[in-house]
Motif scaffolding. Structure first.
Motif, PDB file in Angstrom:
ATOM      1  N   PHE A   7       8.488  19.514  17.038  1.00  0.00           N
ATOM      2  CA  PHE A   7       6.939  19.097  17.727  1.00  0.00           C
ATOM      3  C   PHE A   7       6.569  20.535  18.001  1.00  0.00           C
ATOM      4  CE2 PHE A   7       9.496  15.179  18.231  1.00  0.00           C
ATOM      5  CZ  PHE A   7       8.363  14.409  17.931  1.00  0.00           C
ATOM      6  N   GLU A   8       6.844  21.609  17.281  1.00  0.00           N
ATOM      7  CA  GLU A   8       6.164  22.624  17.447  1.00  0.00           C
ATOM      8  C   GLU A   8       4.737  22.625  17.562  1.00  0.00           C
ATOM      9  OE1 GLU A   8       6.929  25.992  14.688  1.00  0.00           O
ATOM     10  OE2 GLU A   8       7.622  27.277  16.444  1.00  0.00           O
ATOM     11  N   ASN A   9       3.880  23.192  18.533  1.00  0.00           N
ATOM     12  CA  ASN A   9       2.398  23.184  18.557  1.00  0.00           C
ATOM     13  C   ASN A   9       2.009  21.710  18.739  1.00  0.00           C
ATOM     14  OD1 ASN A   9       1.860  25.851  18.084  1.00  0.00           O
ATOM     15  ND2 ASN A   9       2.194  25.689  16.072  1.00  0.00           N
ATOM     16  N   HIS A  10       2.721  20.799  19.061  1.00  0.00           N
ATOM     17  CA  HIS A  10       2.256  19.359  19.452  1.00  0.00           C
ATOM     18  C   HIS A  10       2.427  19.315  21.033  1.00  0.00           C
ATOM     19  CE1 HIS A  10       3.423  18.608  15.616  1.00  0.00           C
ATOM     20  NE2 HIS A  10       3.053  17.331  15.385  1.00  0.00           N
ATOM     21  N   ASN A  11       1.051  18.530  21.416  1.00  0.00           N
ATOM     22  CA  ASN A  11       0.795  18.471  22.952  1.00  0.00           C
ATOM     23  C   ASN A  11       1.396  16.999  23.203  1.00  0.00           C
ATOM     24  OD1 ASN A  11      -0.256  21.106  23.086  1.00  0.00           O
ATOM     25  ND2 ASN A  11      -2.324  20.031  22.748  1.00  0.00           N
ATOM     26  N   VAL A  12       2.244  16.838  24.139  1.00  0.00           N
ATOM     27  CA  VAL A  12       2.811  15.446  24.352  1.00  0.00           C
ATOM     28  C   VAL A  12       2.910  15.411  25.754  1.00  0.00           C
ATOM     29  CG1 VAL A  12       5.027  14.516  24.526  1.00  0.00           C
ATOM     30  CG2 VAL A  12       4.628  16.131  22.657  1.00  0.00           C
ATOM     31  N   VAL A  13       2.457  14.139  26.309  1.00  0.00           N
ATOM     32  CA  VAL A  13       2.372  13.484  27.407  1.00  0.00           C
ATOM     33  C   VAL A  13       3.354  12.650  27.950  1.00  0.00           C
ATOM     34  CG1 VAL A  13       0.831  12.395  29.324  1.00  0.00           C
ATOM     35  CG2 VAL A  13      -0.097  13.772  27.420  1.00  0.00           C
ATOM     36  N   VAL A  14       4.443  12.678  28.849  1.00  0.00           N
ATOM     37  CA  VAL A  14       5.197  11.771  29.126  1.00  0.00           C
ATOM     38  C   VAL A  14       5.049  11.148  30.491  1.00  0.00           C
ATOM     39  CG1 VAL A  14       7.872  11.151  29.120  1.00  0.00           C
ATOM     40  CG2 VAL A  14       6.884  13.087  27.696  1.00  0.00           C
ATOM     41  N   THR A  15       4.656   9.924  30.763  1.00  0.00           N
ATOM     42  CA  THR A  15       4.631   9.558  32.130  1.00  0.00           C
ATOM     43  C   THR A  15       6.286   8.844  32.527  1.00  0.00           C
ATOM     44  OG1 THR A  15       3.956   7.171  31.560  1.00  0.00           O
ATOM     45  CG2 THR A  15       2.253   8.794  31.646  1.00  0.00           C
ATOM     46  N   GLY A  16       6.165   8.957  33.877  1.00  0.00           N
ATOM     47  CA  GLY A  16       7.607   8.395  34.581  1.00  0.00           C
ATOM     48  C   GLY A  16       8.459   9.393  34.261  1.00  0.00           C
ATOM     49  N   VAL A  36       4.706  19.961  26.821  1.00  0.00           N
ATOM     50  CA  VAL A  36       4.863  18.921  27.535  1.00  0.00           C
ATOM     51  C   VAL A  36       4.033  18.420  28.742  1.00  0.00           C
ATOM     52  CG1 VAL A  36       6.367  16.752  28.044  1.00  0.00           C
ATOM     53  CG2 VAL A  36       6.955  18.296  26.370  1.00  0.00           C
ATOM     54  N   ALA A  37       3.165  17.824  28.730  1.00  0.00           N
ATOM     55  CA  ALA A  37       2.601  17.251  30.346  1.00  0.00           C
ATOM     56  C   ALA A  37       3.553  16.436  30.798  1.00  0.00           C
ATOM     57  CB  ALA A  37       1.216  16.822  30.188  1.00  0.00           C
ATOM     58  N   VAL A  38       4.247  16.647  32.010  1.00  0.00           N
ATOM     59  CA  VAL A  38       5.213  16.006  32.434  1.00  0.00           C
ATOM     60  C   VAL A  38       4.771  15.408  33.785  1.00  0.00           C
ATOM     61  CG1 VAL A  38       7.719  16.194  33.379  1.00  0.00           C
ATOM     62  CG2 VAL A  38       6.956  17.646  31.727  1.00  0.00           C
ATOM     63  N   HIS A  39       4.635  13.987  33.855  1.00  0.00           N
ATOM     64  CA  HIS A  39       4.142  13.270  35.108  1.00  0.00           C
ATOM     65  C   HIS A  39       5.568  13.086  35.586  1.00  0.00           C
ATOM     66  CE1 HIS A  39       3.562   9.035  36.942  1.00  0.00           C
ATOM     67  NE2 HIS A  39       3.019   9.959  37.443  1.00  0.00           N
ATOM     68  N   ILE A  40       5.434  13.782  37.175  1.00  0.00           N
ATOM     69  CA  ILE A  40       6.779  13.789  37.764  1.00  0.00           C
ATOM     70  C   ILE A  40       6.683  12.784  38.772  1.00  0.00           C
ATOM     71  CG2 ILE A  40       7.440  15.997  37.427  1.00  0.00           C
ATOM     72  CD1 ILE A  40       6.126  16.728  40.232  1.00  0.00           C
ATOM     73  N   LEU A  91       1.742  10.350  23.127  1.00  0.00           N
ATOM     74  CA  LEU A  91       1.408   9.910  24.476  1.00  0.00           C
ATOM     75  C   LEU A  91       2.621   8.897  24.675  1.00  0.00           C
ATOM     76  CD1 LEU A  91       0.193   9.045  27.441  1.00  0.00           C
ATOM     77  CD2 LEU A  91      -1.199   7.345  26.002  1.00  0.00           C
ATOM     78  N   VAL A  92       3.576   9.179  25.757  1.00  0.00           N
ATOM     79  CA  VAL A  92       4.681   8.123  26.017  1.00  0.00           C
ATOM     80  C   VAL A  92       4.193   7.712  27.354  1.00  0.00           C
ATOM     81  CG1 VAL A  92       7.026   8.134  26.424  1.00  0.00           C
ATOM     82  CG2 VAL A  92       6.331   9.542  24.824  1.00  0.00           C
ATOM     83  N   ASN A  93       3.889   6.372  27.382  1.00  0.00           N
ATOM     84  CA  ASN A  93       3.636   5.588  28.736  1.00  0.00           C
ATOM     85  C   ASN A  93       4.913   4.817  29.099  1.00  0.00           C
ATOM     86  OD1 ASN A  93       0.734   5.654  28.893  1.00  0.00           O
ATOM     87  ND2 ASN A  93       0.505   4.551  27.068  1.00  0.00           N
ATOM     88  N   ASN A  94       5.529   5.621  29.835  1.00  0.00           N
ATOM     89  CA  ASN A  94       6.965   5.288  30.362  1.00  0.00           C
ATOM     90  C   ASN A  94       7.178   4.784  31.764  1.00  0.00           C
ATOM     91  OD1 ASN A  94      10.131   5.103  30.371  1.00  0.00           O
ATOM     92  ND2 ASN A  94       9.529   6.897  31.798  1.00  0.00           N
TER      93      ASN A  94
END
Ligand SMILES: NC(=O)c1ccc[n+]([C@@H]2O[C@H](COP(=O)([O-])OP(=O)(O)OC[C@H]3O[C@@H](n4cnc5c(N)ncnc54)[C@H](OP(=O)(O)O)[C@@H]3O)[C@@H](O)[C@H]2O)c1
Length: 256
Positions: A7-16, A36-40, A91-94
């Motif tokens: 996932f090099e150069n990939h922008n990832v969003v993980v919620t929860g 990674v945008a980490v929703h804490i 986008l991971v909606n978790n």
């Protein structure tokens, strides 16, 4: 075990991703080279594991606290993501939880609305807000966390939670068709009984032991069992021809 460049150069969003499944998913994306945008979760004021603090220092991760109990929280998350990422590849909606076990006749309007807002509406809101950035990524993937209870109905007191997960599964299938022309794949991961704080809150040790015995693989699942499936469904290289599917991770607890 992990390809550090997947996932090099990939922008990832993980919620929860303050704990449990989401935290492990964020860790594995970081190990595979993503930003990674980490929703804490709800609170910025919490102890975080060293790997996350190091990733923040290295500017491979940034942290967002937002309470999804209201639409203001999902807006806040989306604004912060879009302030950092022009494009979102994954986008991971978790984020989600049962909130409590509520017998059908005692469920209040407030309880009903809280369960639906968190587990159902927040997924629609975050997805809608990030869609332009997902389209811009050209070849993006959305992976939503649902639940075995979306198929079975769950155990007593979890009717609205289970139905909200079924909503997300069906919403994801509809989106898979709608967003295919944009090159966006949409799939779900459906955990069975996974040992996280979730069951510490909502299930007794006796109930968990009974469940364990009923599982063909004779054990409860872990966050580590679940996370690789998110990476698989997010990676075009591994699953580029898979969309609109729900992958069950449950040790054989449900075979149909
Ligand atoms: N564990 C299982 O057996 C199982 C089975 C099927 C499906 N699932 C689903 O898997 C996902 C992850 O669950 P988990 O087992 O990892 O549970 P967990 O350890 O309780 O983690 C839940 C995550 O959701 C966040 N969250 C909860 N309420 C929130 C709110 N109002 N606003 C924003 N974030 C909120 C939590 O943040 P805080 O730290 O702020 O609470 C945490 O990051 C959930 O969608 C859950 O429904 C779990």
């Amino acid at each position: 075990m992990f390809n550090p460049k997947l996932f090099e150069n990939h922008n990832v969003v993980v919620t929860g991703a303050s704990r449990g499944i989401g935290l492990e998913v964020a860790r594995q994306f970081l190990d595979c080279g993503a930003r990674v945008a980490v929703h804490i979760g709800r609170s910025a004021d919490r102890a975080l594991p060293d790997f996350l603090l190091t990733a923040v220092e290295d500017r491979r991760a940034f942290l967002i606290a937002a309470d999804f109990a209201t639409s203001a929280g999902t807006r806040q998350l989306a604004d912060k993501v879009l302030g950092n990422f022009e494009r979102v590849h994954v986008l991971v909606n978790n984020a989600g939880t049962m909130i409590g076990r509520f017998p059908a006749d005692a469920l209040t309007d407030e309880q009903y609305e809280a369960i639906v807002q968190l587990n159902q509406t927040s997924v629609v809101e975050v997805t809608r807000a990030l869609l332009p950035a997902l389209r811009a990524a050209q070849g993006a993937a959305i992976v939503n966390t649902v639940s075995i209870s979306a198929l079975t109905g769950g155990s007593p007191g979890s009717a609205v939670y289970s139905a909200s997960k079924a909503f997300v599964a069906t919403y994801s299938k509809a989106l898979a068709r709608e967003l295919a022309p944009d090159g966006i794949r949409v799939n779900c991961v459906s955990p069975g009984t996974i040992e996280t704080d979730f069951h510490q809150r909502y299930s007794s040790p006796e109930k968990l032991e009974q469940t364990r015995k009923s599982i063909p693989l004779q054990r409860l699942g872990t966050a580590e069992d679940c996370a690789p499936t998110y990476l698989f469904l997010a990676a075009p290289l591994l699953s580029g021809y898979i969309t609109g599917q729900v992958l069950e991770i449950n040790g054989g607890q449900l075979i149909c």
